[in-house]
Scaffold this motif. Sequence first.
Motif, mmCIF file in Angstrom:
data_model
loop_
_atom_site.group_PDB
_atom_site.id
_atom_site.type_symbol
_atom_site.label_atom_id
_atom_site.label_comp_id
_atom_site.label_asym_id
_atom_site.label_seq_id
_atom_site.Cartn_x
_atom_site.Cartn_y
_atom_site.Cartn_z
ATOM 1 N N GLN A 180 -28.449 22.444 38.297
ATOM 2 C CA GLN A 180 -27.928 23.413 39.255
ATOM 3 C C GLN A 180 -26.945 22.802 40.246
ATOM 4 O OE1 GLN A 180 -31.779 25.305 39.691
ATOM 5 N NE2 GLN A 180 -30.786 27.282 39.744
ATOM 6 N N ALA A 181 -26.990 21.490 40.397
ATOM 7 C CA ALA A 181 -26.061 20.839 41.334
ATOM 8 C C ALA A 181 -24.786 20.362 40.627
ATOM 9 C CB ALA A 181 -26.754 19.674 42.029
ATOM 10 N N LEU A 182 -24.635 20.711 39.360
ATOM 11 C CA LEU A 182 -23.433 20.290 38.632
ATOM 12 C C LEU A 182 -22.177 20.696 39.406
ATOM 13 C CD1 LEU A 182 -22.439 19.091 35.868
ATOM 14 C CD2 LEU A 182 -22.136 21.443 35.138
ATOM 15 N N GLY A 183 -21.262 19.759 39.578
ATOM 16 C CA GLY A 183 -20.029 20.057 40.304
ATOM 17 C C GLY A 183 -20.027 19.519 41.722
ATOM 18 N N VAL A 184 -21.201 19.134 42.268
ATOM 19 C CA VAL A 184 -21.208 18.523 43.610
ATOM 20 C C VAL A 184 -20.358 17.245 43.563
ATOM 21 C CG1 VAL A 184 -22.644 17.395 45.351
ATOM 22 C CG2 VAL A 184 -23.422 19.530 44.307
ATOM 23 N N VAL A 185 -20.486 16.516 42.462
ATOM 24 C CA VAL A 185 -19.560 15.404 42.209
ATOM 25 C C VAL A 185 -18.603 15.914 41.135
ATOM 26 C CG1 VAL A 185 -19.359 12.966 41.622
ATOM 27 C CG2 VAL A 185 -21.486 13.843 42.590
ATOM 28 N N PRO A 186 -17.324 16.043 41.459
ATOM 29 C CA PRO A 186 -16.438 16.729 40.508
ATOM 30 C C PRO A 186 -16.212 15.929 39.226
ATOM 31 C CG PRO A 186 -15.246 16.068 42.517
ATOM 32 C CD PRO A 186 -16.665 15.676 42.704
ATOM 33 N N GLU A 187 -15.944 16.658 38.170
ATOM 34 C CA GLU A 187 -15.572 16.040 36.895
ATOM 35 C C GLU A 187 -14.429 15.051 37.139
ATOM 36 O OE1 GLU A 187 -16.817 16.464 33.886
ATOM 37 O OE2 GLU A 187 -15.252 15.552 32.648
ATOM 38 N N GLY A 188 -14.543 13.880 36.556
ATOM 39 C CA GLY A 188 -13.479 12.874 36.693
ATOM 40 C C GLY A 188 -13.672 11.943 37.875
ATOM 41 N N HIS A 189 -14.643 12.215 38.734
ATOM 42 C CA HIS A 189 -14.895 11.341 39.881
ATOM 43 C C HIS A 189 -15.498 10.026 39.364
ATOM 44 C CE1 HIS A 189 -16.613 9.822 43.625
ATOM 45 N NE2 HIS A 189 -15.905 10.732 44.277
ATOM 46 N N PRO A 190 -15.051 8.879 39.906
ATOM 47 C CA PRO A 190 -15.539 7.600 39.357
ATOM 48 C C PRO A 190 -17.047 7.386 39.499
ATOM 49 C CG PRO A 190 -14.120 7.265 41.300
ATOM 50 C CD PRO A 190 -13.994 8.696 40.900
ATOM 51 N N GLN A 191 -17.705 8.114 40.412
ATOM 52 C CA GLN A 191 -19.158 7.933 40.575
ATOM 53 C C GLN A 191 -19.984 8.940 39.768
ATOM 54 O OE1 GLN A 191 -18.331 7.515 45.108
ATOM 55 N NE2 GLN A 191 -20.495 7.067 44.852
ATOM 56 N N GLN A 192 -19.330 9.915 39.167
ATOM 57 C CA GLN A 192 -20.042 10.989 38.440
ATOM 58 C C GLN A 192 -20.643 10.418 37.160
ATOM 59 O OE1 GLN A 192 -21.413 13.559 37.125
ATOM 60 N NE2 GLN A 192 -19.938 15.148 36.581
ATOM 61 N N ALA A 193 -21.975 10.275 37.160
ATOM 62 C CA ALA A 193 -22.666 9.605 36.053
ATOM 63 C C ALA A 193 -23.325 10.590 35.095
ATOM 64 C CB ALA A 193 -23.709 8.643 36.618
ATOM 65 N N GLY A 194 -23.189 11.889 35.358
ATOM 66 C CA GLY A 194 -23.742 12.878 34.434
ATOM 67 C C GLY A 194 -24.925 13.605 35.020
ATOM 68 N N LEU A 195 -25.735 14.143 34.128
ATOM 69 C CA LEU A 195 -26.835 15.016 34.544
ATOM 70 C C LEU A 195 -28.160 14.281 34.598
ATOM 71 C CD1 LEU A 195 -26.012 18.094 32.318
ATOM 72 C CD2 LEU A 195 -25.931 18.049 34.817
ATOM 73 N N TYR A 196 -28.988 14.687 35.563
ATOM 74 C CA TYR A 196 -30.378 14.260 35.543
ATOM 75 C C TYR A 196 -31.145 15.367 34.830
ATOM 76 C CZ TYR A 196 -35.095 13.215 36.786
ATOM 77 O OH TYR A 196 -36.435 12.951 36.686
ATOM 78 N N THR A 197 -31.644 15.066 33.631
ATOM 79 C CA THR A 197 -32.271 16.098 32.789
ATOM 80 C C THR A 197 -33.783 15.949 32.714
ATOM 81 O OG1 THR A 197 -32.216 14.810 30.745
ATOM 82 C CG2 THR A 197 -30.221 16.032 31.294
ATOM 83 N N SER A 198 -34.344 14.985 33.427
ATOM 84 C CA SER A 198 -35.762 14.603 33.295
ATOM 85 C C SER A 198 -36.028 14.136 31.863
ATOM 86 C CB SER A 198 -36.735 15.746 33.605
ATOM 87 O OG SER A 198 -36.325 16.505 34.690
ATOM 88 N N GLY A 199 -35.003 13.635 31.199
ATOM 89 C CA GLY A 199 -35.143 13.236 29.806
ATOM 90 C C GLY A 199 -34.716 11.794 29.595
ATOM 91 N N ALA A 200 -34.147 11.546 28.395
ATOM 92 C CA ALA A 200 -33.826 10.173 28.014
ATOM 93 C C ALA A 200 -32.375 9.808 28.314
ATOM 94 C CB ALA A 200 -34.085 9.993 26.517
ATOM 95 N N ILE A 201 -31.500 10.804 28.337
ATOM 96 C CA ILE A 201 -30.071 10.508 28.311
ATOM 97 C C ILE A 201 -29.603 9.767 29.564
ATOM 98 C CG2 ILE A 201 -29.336 12.811 29.158
ATOM 99 C CD1 ILE A 201 -27.581 10.723 26.422
ATOM 100 N N GLU A 202 -30.248 10.014 30.704
ATOM 101 C CA GLU A 202 -29.841 9.343 31.932
ATOM 102 C C GLU A 202 -30.580 8.018 32.148
ATOM 103 O OE1 GLU A 202 -31.369 12.249 31.694
ATOM 104 O OE2 GLU A 202 -33.019 12.481 33.124
ATOM 105 N N ALA A 203 -31.508 7.696 31.224
ATOM 106 C CA ALA A 203 -32.338 6.504 31.443
ATOM 107 C C ALA A 203 -31.496 5.232 31.468
ATOM 108 C CB ALA A 203 -33.417 6.410 30.369
ATOM 109 N N ALA A 204 -30.416 5.199 30.679
ATOM 110 C CA ALA A 204 -29.612 3.968 30.596
ATOM 111 C C ALA A 204 -29.150 3.541 31.987
ATOM 112 C CB ALA A 204 -28.424 4.188 29.672
ATOM 113 N N ILE A 205 -28.639 4.462 32.764
ATOM 114 C CA ILE A 205 -28.123 4.085 34.092
ATOM 115 C C ILE A 205 -29.267 3.915 35.091
ATOM 116 C CG2 ILE A 205 -27.536 6.483 34.771
ATOM 117 C CD1 ILE A 205 -25.559 3.365 35.791
ATOM 118 N N ILE A 206 -30.297 4.738 35.017
ATOM 119 C CA ILE A 206 -31.405 4.585 35.991
ATOM 120 C C ILE A 206 -32.143 3.268 35.735
ATOM 121 C CG2 ILE A 206 -33.465 5.632 37.021
ATOM 122 C CD1 ILE A 206 -32.468 8.341 36.323
#
Length: 524
Positions: free
Chosen positions: A227-253
């Motif tokens: 629901q917070a998608l867009g708070v960090v705009p697409e293309g922003h150097p800090q935008q690391a993607g979505l927190y899905t409570s799943g596996a896809i964000e685990a690499a960075i966390i």
Amino acid sequence: MSRALAKVLAEGVRDHGAEIVFGMPGGGPNLDMVGAAGEAGLRFVLAHGETAAAMMAGTFGLLTGRPGMAIATRGPGAACATNGAAQATLDRFPLLLVTDCVPGPDRERFAHQRFDQRQLFSPVTKWSGRLVDSPRAGDVVRNALALAAARPAGAVHLDYDPRGREIDLPVRAALDHSDIDVVERAAELLHGAAHPVAIVGMEAIDCAAQVLAVLERLGCPVLTTYQALGVVPEGHPQQAGLYTSGAIEAAIINECDLVLAVGLDQVEPMPSPWRFDVPVVSVSEVSACATLVPISIEVLGPLASTLDRVVGTSTGGWPDGTGAAALAKARAVLSATGTGNFGPLELAAAVAAAAPATATATVDAGAHFLAVMPFWPASTPLRLLISNGLATMGFALPAAIGAGLARPGTPVVCMVGDGGLAMTLAELETLARLQLPVTVVVFDDAALSLIEVKQRAGQGGPEAVRFAPVDYAAVAAAMGLESAVVTTTAEATALLAGGWDRPRLIDARIDPSSYAPLIVATRG
Ligand SMILES: Cc1ncc(C[n+]2csc(CCOP(=O)(O)OP(=O)(O)O)c2C)c(N)n1
Ligand SMILES: [Mg+2]
């Protein structure tokens, strides 16, 4: 008497800034409400279902910053509105839902269409009470609207009872503020972290620019909830993607030594186990509740200014662009699950590439949202709307209609599975009648794919998850919409190259075989 109360209601809602009342009237008092709304300068938008009307109103409220209003008749109308109320409440959309009811003095005598509507709505609203003809009626309306909008926003229900006597007055609870020593301890913990990662939740939507400015100072990768998608705009150097409570964000966390949760609402994380062994500092206005995310220090207060104090002079210590690199990697992992056929990833990519920058997108519950969300190029919050807290099917089309009305003249794209579309199919007529610039894209696989991929032996066969094919383009045409069937990426791309200024439906017959690997890549 009813008409006088209807006038108080309509004028209260108008004075709060609402412009439209959505609904499906029954006879009697509902019609007084519709009439009084018109006299007060409000527009009435007729829907085919009460839940859809509530979702249109909630979306309209969310996007205009003032509670939307929906009406329903007593008994069946009220019962039909419950999922709309639940959606508003769990997705934090501000909604005032007003139902007729069996009038107070008749309650003992009438059983027809009578059940305790306030009790029905209590669990799916922030508050459920009655509006009676009294000198306090205006206060009740004002307080109800204020309560619907107060953080966390949600539905407030009023039983419209002109002959009732008892007055209910909704009251807002004050929000907590943490003491200075809690802020200092959180700031110290963050200051000691070499590599924090931020997870930004939906509370940040209202103060996105200030939150982003503080996080830019911190310089860490930032994940956002759906629901917070867009708070960090697409293309922003800090935008690391979505927190899905799943596996896809685990690499960075997994690379971080502290998680900074910013404005995370307790309704946002999915009920999957937290996979990380790092401290979590949470900053929010309403308690983020440590049941799913194990919070080490929780700081409560106005979001942007409290975050500013917690971040202080801390800096993230990451090389520039770490967030963007993490996002690119996550997207590559998800894209690799594509089969090369015309599947959900290919369709979602075609829609994302073609949608005008000003477009508002809505997406339904179903496997298709896993192909849409991680790739959607949102430049500001509330450009992509999803039901995440309730995660209900049948949201995307009513929400698209609400968005089309809230943002006149700007295009809307509604991405929906065949199952979710079928639940709200009649609202295609509403769309055709209102002539809003909404493009409905059906991820049509004649199946409940999200359920099918989870189905195991002994959990029913295809009869539990498969439909007979439906020609949704023909159905849409019958309801007065321009429509087409597409079966290849090239056909979809060609159609999506234009036509964003009018209502239409694109029935995309997709190959669903990439859903299974896509879900594993996302959720693990
Ligand atoms: C109102 C409602 N009923 C049931 C569910 C459970 N559910 C979640 S996704 C899904 C399947 C959706 O099918 P479809 O709309 O065709 O999307 P697909 O998964 O095929 O992309 C179901 C049944 C739900 N979320 N909401
Ligand atoms: Mg489907």
